[in-house]
Enzyme design. Structure first.
Site: not given
Ligand code: NAD
Ligand code: UD1
Length: 337
Positions: A125, A149, A153
């Site tokens: 991302s 989150y 990644k």
């Protein structure tokens, strides 16, 4: 090629499975359906006129995964979408996010080593850039994600980079998505968020449908031309095509390959809202609300590397994104239910 797609019942996964089938690949989906519906896979099969092998299984379940890999000894590559993705929820439930997203990546890495699979494409991302110069370029130093989150990644990217050092024959493709929106033009598959959407486009669409009262625009005092935040919205079908292109181009090229998948164009919250109203000829009530914690004023991709090296670029514009989102919404007012 035979591709195992984790999270293939989800939003981006379902569109990518369709593209894979259309390009002549065979697809095996592994999804625990924690944020998706089996119906999405059924619809992809109907649209493609081809079947998918589906396993309802958790990617953190090593025994279940080993049984699947032992059953299918012809897997050429993996596309790893499976993960939890709600930024706000990750702050409240960090253990769940780290466990699911990191252990999932570790188990898949182990399966690759155990079963001799050399190719993996990972859903990363733009969040890994943190607050950085714009446009975001693949060669930049990465930022510090402000939530669990984002950390998952960054950590998953690192795990896969380290695995590629240890297994020099592997091809590891890290695709950094910008803001995926839209739906397949058939209106048969799309984004089906559970509960109240966190992201802008599904929120606009549910307000337009009368399911939510009004859009809250989080801040109009940013240093941007109209004061609202700027993002790089990319049509999910362009994104899906980017995965197929990356897989086909890079499967026999060992090493780590990083690509931004974006359009290179910035669009403000206000511009997206007015485009949605204009294209679909409807009114979306809104109010200006305080800034949302953690938001960055503006970011968009430098998308030139993917074009140069993969021969891929996003071709669908904001109008198509708005039109296809609304078609999906009106044909499926409650998602797949
Ligand atoms: P999604 O929630 O629609 O799809 C994820 C899928 O993974 C779901 O079908 C879910 O059931 C499945 N899943 C989750 N944990 C699992 C587990 N442990 N085992 C098996 N299946 C599991 O999300 P999406 O928008 O399609 O995103 C796909 C990937 O792309 C995610 O990794 C996400 O973090 C990443 N990504 C998404 C965006 C975005 O804005 N949508 C942006 C950047 C990156
Ligand atoms: C989201 C993810 C991020 C991921 C990125 C790319 C969040 C918080 N962040 O970022 O980790 O890397 O997608 O896919 O989910 N907005 C409103 N009202 C709303 C919803 C959003 O004004 O009801 C605004 C936001 O303030 C932001 C813009 O719309 O300025 C886009 O928001 P969103 O769709 O949530 O995506 P990002 O925050 O860019």
């Amino acid at each position: 090629m035979v591709i195992l797609v984790t999270g293939g019942a989800g939003y981006i996964g379902s569109h990518t499975c369709l593209e894979l089938l259309r390009a002549g690949h065979q697809v095996i989906v592994v999804d625990n359906l924690c944020n998706s519906s089996r119906e999405a896979v059924n619809r992809v099969e109907k649209l493609a006129g081809k079947s998918i092998i589906f396993y309802q299984a958790d990617v953190t379940d090593e025994a279940a995964l080993a049984a699947i890999f032992a059953q299918h000894t012809n897997i050429d590559g993996i596309i790893h979408f499976a993960g939890l993705k709600a930024v706000g929820e990750s702050v409240v439930k960090p253990q769940q996010y780290y466990y699911n997203n990191i252990v999932g990546t570790l188990v898949l890495s182990k399966m690759m080593a155990q079963f001799g699979i050399k190719n993996i494409v990972f859903s990363s991302s733009a969040t890994v850039y943190g607050e950085n110069e714009i446009p975001f370029v693949e060669t930049m130093s990465l930022g510090v994600p402000t939530n669990p989150y984002g950390q998952t990644k960054l950590m998953s990217e690192q795990i896969l980079k380290d695995m590629a050092v240890a297994h020099q024959e592997w091809s590891v493709v890290l695709l950094r998505y910008f803001n995926p929106v839209g739906a397949h033009e058939s209106g048969q598959i799309g984004e089906a968020p559970q509960g109240i959407p966190n992201n802008l486009m599904p929120f606009i669409s549910q307000v337009a449908a009368g399911r939510l009262e009004k859009l809250n625009i989080f801040g109009n005092d940013y240093p941007t031309p109209d004061g609202t935040c700027i993002r790089d919205y990319i049509h999910v079908c362009d994104l899906a095509e980017g995965h197929v292109r990356a897989l086909e181009k890079l499967a026999d090229k060992s090493g780590v390959h990083v690509y931004n998948l974006g359009t290179g164009q910035g669009t403000s919250v206000m511009q997206l809202l007015t485009a949605f109203e204009r294209v679909n000829q409807l009114h979306v009530p809104y109010t200006i609300a305080p800034r949302r914690a953690g938001d960055i004023a503006a970011f968009y991709a430098d998308a030139s590397k993917a074009e140069r090296e993969l021969g891929w670029r996003a071709v669908r514009d904001i109008e198509a994104m708005c039109r296809d989102t609304w078609r999906w919404q009106t044909m499926n007012s409650h998602g797949y239910d």
